[in-house]
Scaffold this motif. Structure first.
Motif, PDB file in Angstrom:
ATOM      1  N   LYS A   9       0.860  -1.248   0.006  1.00  0.00           N
ATOM      2  CA  LYS A   9       0.088  -0.009  -0.042  1.00  0.00           C
ATOM      3  C   LYS A   9       0.907   1.205   0.012  1.00  0.00           C
ATOM      4  CE  LYS A   9      -3.518  -0.207   2.576  1.00  0.00           C
ATOM      5  NZ  LYS A   9      -4.418  -0.150   3.734  1.00  0.00           N
ATOM      6  N   PHE A  12       2.165   2.060  -3.525  1.00  0.00           N
ATOM      7  CA  PHE A  12       1.262   2.715  -4.364  1.00  0.00           C
ATOM      8  C   PHE A  12       0.981   4.022  -3.981  1.00  0.00           C
ATOM      9  CE2 PHE A  12      -0.112  -1.689  -5.361  1.00  0.00           C
ATOM     10  CZ  PHE A  12      -0.131  -1.662  -6.459  1.00  0.00           C
ATOM     11  N   ARG A  13       1.248   4.400  -2.757  1.00  0.00           N
ATOM     12  CA  ARG A  13       1.089   5.867  -2.479  1.00  0.00           C
ATOM     13  C   ARG A  13       2.159   6.622  -3.044  1.00  0.00           C
ATOM     14  NH1 ARG A  13      -0.285   4.291   3.519  1.00  0.00           N
ATOM     15  NH2 ARG A  13      -2.416   3.959   3.580  1.00  0.00           N
ATOM     16  N   VAL A  17       1.170   9.793 -10.235  1.00  0.00           N
ATOM     17  CA  VAL A  17      -0.157   9.700 -11.240  1.00  0.00           C
ATOM     18  C   VAL A  17       0.065  10.563 -12.189  1.00  0.00           C
ATOM     19  CG1 VAL A  17      -2.553   9.710 -11.172  1.00  0.00           C
ATOM     20  CG2 VAL A  17      -1.045   8.708  -8.996  1.00  0.00           C
ATOM     21  N   VAL A  23      -5.247   6.101 -10.608  1.00  0.00           N
ATOM     22  CA  VAL A  23      -5.486   4.743 -10.069  1.00  0.00           C
ATOM     23  C   VAL A  23      -6.353   5.124  -8.895  1.00  0.00           C
ATOM     24  CG1 VAL A  23      -4.665   2.734  -8.761  1.00  0.00           C
ATOM     25  CG2 VAL A  23      -3.205   3.785 -10.665  1.00  0.00           C
ATOM     26  N   PRO A  25      -8.599   5.019  -5.718  1.00  0.00           N
ATOM     27  CA  PRO A  25      -8.231   4.323  -4.203  1.00  0.00           C
ATOM     28  C   PRO A  25      -8.811   2.998  -3.906  1.00  0.00           C
ATOM     29  CG  PRO A  25      -9.087   6.685  -3.646  1.00  0.00           C
ATOM     30  CD  PRO A  25      -9.069   6.232  -5.189  1.00  0.00           C
ATOM     31  N   ALA A  28      -6.388   0.928  -6.081  1.00  0.00           N
ATOM     32  CA  ALA A  28      -4.997   0.756  -5.419  1.00  0.00           C
ATOM     33  C   ALA A  28      -5.138  -0.002  -4.251  1.00  0.00           C
ATOM     34  CB  ALA A  28      -4.785   2.183  -5.072  1.00  0.00           C
ATOM     35  N   GLN A  29      -6.095  -0.047  -3.507  1.00  0.00           N
ATOM     36  CA  GLN A  29      -6.235  -0.836  -2.169  1.00  0.00           C
ATOM     37  C   GLN A  29      -6.214  -2.582  -2.804  1.00  0.00           C
ATOM     38  OE1 GLN A  29      -6.187  -0.465   0.888  1.00  0.00           O
ATOM     39  NE2 GLN A  29      -6.359  -2.612   1.243  1.00  0.00           N
ATOM     40  N   ALA A  31      -5.152  -3.716  -5.555  1.00  0.00           N
ATOM     41  CA  ALA A  31      -3.780  -4.179  -6.258  1.00  0.00           C
ATOM     42  C   ALA A  31      -2.904  -4.125  -5.177  1.00  0.00           C
ATOM     43  CB  ALA A  31      -3.608  -2.994  -7.024  1.00  0.00           C
ATOM     44  N   ALA A  32      -2.917  -3.469  -3.930  1.00  0.00           N
ATOM     45  CA  ALA A  32      -1.959  -3.711  -2.934  1.00  0.00           C
ATOM     46  C   ALA A  32      -2.368  -4.762  -2.460  1.00  0.00           C
ATOM     47  CB  ALA A  32      -2.217  -2.641  -1.843  1.00  0.00           C
ATOM     48  N   ILE A  46      -2.204  -3.881 -10.755  1.00  0.00           N
ATOM     49  CA  ILE A  46      -2.841  -2.559 -10.955  1.00  0.00           C
ATOM     50  C   ILE A  46      -3.825  -3.117 -12.005  1.00  0.00           C
ATOM     51  CG2 ILE A  46      -3.157  -0.412 -11.982  1.00  0.00           C
ATOM     52  CD1 ILE A  46      -0.651   0.334 -10.569  1.00  0.00           C
ATOM     53  N   THR A  50      -8.096  -3.549 -11.715  1.00  0.00           N
ATOM     54  CA  THR A  50      -8.652  -2.815 -12.641  1.00  0.00           C
ATOM     55  C   THR A  50      -9.921  -3.634 -13.135  1.00  0.00           C
ATOM     56  OG1 THR A  50      -7.069  -1.092 -12.841  1.00  0.00           O
ATOM     57  CG2 THR A  50      -8.966  -1.288 -14.514  1.00  0.00           C
TER      58      THR A  50
END
Length: 86
Positions: A9, A12-13, A17, A23, A25, A28-29, A31-32, A46, A50
């Motif tokens: 996580k 990703f932060r 972008v 991406v 949230p 992203a969550q 994907a993490a 990701i 998606t």
């Protein structure tokens, strides 16, 4: 949340972008979580997140990194090509 999920996580932060690559949230969550649980590369996580978020029924890849993912069928290009040749 596992330490691996928290680390993913944080990764990703830190992503930059761009206007063409947003991406959200929720993606992203997920994907993490996928990255932490499945040891996927960031881009693969990701893309898969998606697809899952948009209720895709299948995901086409040329990677062998993907195991079975609940809720989505993983289609491997090499396997599809082999079955069409034989």
């Amino acid at each position: 949340t596992t330490p691996a999920a928290a680390a993913a996580k944080n990764c990703f932060r830190r992503l930059k972008v761009t206007d063409t690559s947003i991406v959200i949230p929720l993606i992203a969550q997920l994907a993490a979580e996928l990255r932490a649980e499945r040891n996927l590369k960031v881009a693969d996580a990701i893309q898969l997140a998606t697809a899952i978020t948009h209720n895709a029924t299948a995901f086409l890849t040329n990677d062998r990194d993907f195991g079975d993912i609940p809720g989505i069928k993983i289609l491997r290009l090499k396997d599809l090509m082999a079955s069409s040749e034989g």
